[in-house]
Design a protein around this motif. Structure first.
Motif, PDB file in Angstrom:
ATOM      1  N   UNK A 174       0.827  -1.211   0.000  1.00  0.00           N
ATOM      2  CA  UNK A 174       0.000   0.000   0.000  1.00  0.00           C
ATOM      3  C   UNK A 174       0.862   1.261   0.000  1.00  0.00           C
ATOM      4  N   UNK A 175       2.094   1.134   0.541  1.00  0.00           N
ATOM      5  CA  UNK A 175       3.014   2.276   0.579  1.00  0.00           C
ATOM      6  C   UNK A 175       3.908   2.312  -0.654  1.00  0.00           C
ATOM      7  N   UNK A 176       3.603   1.469  -1.649  1.00  0.00           N
ATOM      8  CA  UNK A 176       4.396   1.460  -2.872  1.00  0.00           C
ATOM      9  C   UNK A 176       5.690   0.691  -2.763  1.00  0.00           C
ATOM     10  N   UNK A 177       5.749  -0.266  -1.833  1.00  0.00           N
ATOM     11  CA  UNK A 177       6.959  -1.080  -1.655  1.00  0.00           C
ATOM     12  C   UNK A 177       6.578  -2.548  -1.867  1.00  0.00           C
ATOM     13  N   UNK A 178       6.632  -3.022  -3.091  1.00  0.00           N
ATOM     14  CA  UNK A 178       6.123  -4.374  -3.399  1.00  0.00           C
ATOM     15  C   UNK A 178       6.939  -5.508  -2.791  1.00  0.00           C
ATOM     16  N   UNK A 193      16.594   0.652   7.275  1.00  0.00           N
ATOM     17  CA  UNK A 193      16.047   1.754   6.480  1.00  0.00           C
ATOM     18  C   UNK A 193      14.854   1.326   5.632  1.00  0.00           C
ATOM     19  N   UNK A 194      14.693   0.040   5.414  1.00  0.00           N
ATOM     20  CA  UNK A 194      13.581  -0.465   4.603  1.00  0.00           C
ATOM     21  C   UNK A 194      12.314  -0.693   5.416  1.00  0.00           C
ATOM     22  N   UNK A 195      12.438  -0.612   6.740  1.00  0.00           N
ATOM     23  CA  UNK A 195      11.274  -0.855   7.596  1.00  0.00           C
ATOM     24  C   UNK A 195      10.317   0.330   7.519  1.00  0.00           C
TER      25      UNK A 195
END
Length: 331
Positions: A174-178, A193-195
């Motif tokens: 939903x946040x654009x991070x598939x 940093x990816x969290x």
């Protein structure tokens, strides 16, 4: 018959006081010549400055390369000192206590040191309470802390079940991070940093307090920085300041560092583990410095020595340079 005054142009002026066309052309030509001279002067000056800057850049690059080579030598020498880490402190020239001490090599002073990695919070093994303290120590409010705490726990657990304020694959999509949550342990601190919810500013605050290598869920306060100590649940600012002062005094006197007073046993350890951060720092002639850090596991050996887990060239996180320490020559 003499020429008429009205037609006389020997001086370049008519009696009406107007300039002859040929003189106007000479004036324009003179201005153009002056402009060309100015332009050439500017170009020559710019080329000189550019050339000087280029020489300076080459010189700085050369110094930095030399600095890194010397730092690598310092790392190698300090790694050898790890073999003496279990000897009495008075028998160790270069102690594994987080302080940098000078070593003379090839005509240069290299500041070297090491400390156990257990001075940091393990991102994969810290329990919820320790993660809470770590996040609150950065200035987050309760709601922000709960969201990021749960997102970290959802990232490192092996299921796809949502914690109350956490984030699994659907939240990342939903946040654009598939790619979604890892659902496994962090491979590096940088992975934080990816969290979801971890901003660049928050990561910058957290990174110096974290590790993924220590193999311990607890922290050894003798090697922890002030921010890590401040994140321990229940500890007060006054207790942290008193402990840091006592620790500094012990280090200056070459004495064992005492444990903090208080009911913090579930978070503190007195062990050192097998993972160490080895440091080297050298001042450059240009005024800058080269700082190098290698994280290694003394339990794991390769043909080249201890197993290297990470190499970093960035500002070091240690207790700084020891004072009143005689520089040792390389043997």
């Amino acid at each position: 018959m003499s020429p008429s005054p009205a037609n006389h142009t020997a001086t370049g002026f008519s009696l009406a006081g107007k300039k002859h066309p040929c003189c106007r052309q000479k004036g324009v030509a003179l201005v153009l010549v002056l402009w060309v001279i100015v332009l050439l002067t500017v170009i020559a000056g710019a080329m000189a400055i550019s050339q000087q800057a280029g020489v300076s850049m080459v010189s700085n690059t050369k110094q930095e390369r030399q600095g890194r080579a010397l730092a690598a030598a310092g790392i190698q020498f300090m790694t050898l000192q790890l073999e003496q880490r279990n000897r009495p402190a008075e028998e160790q020239t270069y102690r594994v206590d987080g302080q940098l001490r000078p070593w003379q090599f090839a005509g240069h002073t290299i500041w070297i040191g090491a400390m156990p990695d257990i001075g940091r919070v393990n991102l994969n093994l810290a329990d919820e309470k320790l993660l809470e303290g770590l996040l609150l120590a950065t200035g987050l409010d309760e709601e922000q802390m709960e969201s990021i705490r749960d997102a970290i726990l959802d990232w490192r657990d092996k299921d796809s079940d949502h914690r109350l304020a956490g984030a699994e694959d659907d939240a990342y999509e939903a946040d654009g991070r598939p790619i979604g949550a890892r659902d496994d342990v962090f491979q590096s601190v940088e992975e934080l940093q990816q969290v979801l919810g971890v901003t660049p500013a928050l990561y910058t605050q957290l990174a110096p307090m974290l590790t993924v290598h220590s193999k311990q869920s607890k922290v050894n306060p003798a090697y922890a920085n002030i921010d890590v100590l401040s994140s321990i649940p229940g500890i007060t600012a006054e207790e942290v300041q008193a402990y840091v002062a006592a620790r500094l005094q012990a280090l200056e006197q070459g004495l064992p560092v005492p444990a903090p007073e208080g009911p913090y046993g579930q978070y503190f350890s007195t062990g050192v583990g097998s993972v160490f951060r080895v440091f080297a720092e050298i001042d450059l002639e240009s005024g800058g410095k080269v700082e190098a850090e290698v994280i290694m596991d003394a339990e794991l050996r390769t043909k080249k020595g201890y197993k290297i887990l990470e190499r970093n060239y960035s500002p070091l996180q240690n207790f700084g340079r020891a004072m009143n320490f005689p520089a040792a020559e390389a043997g």
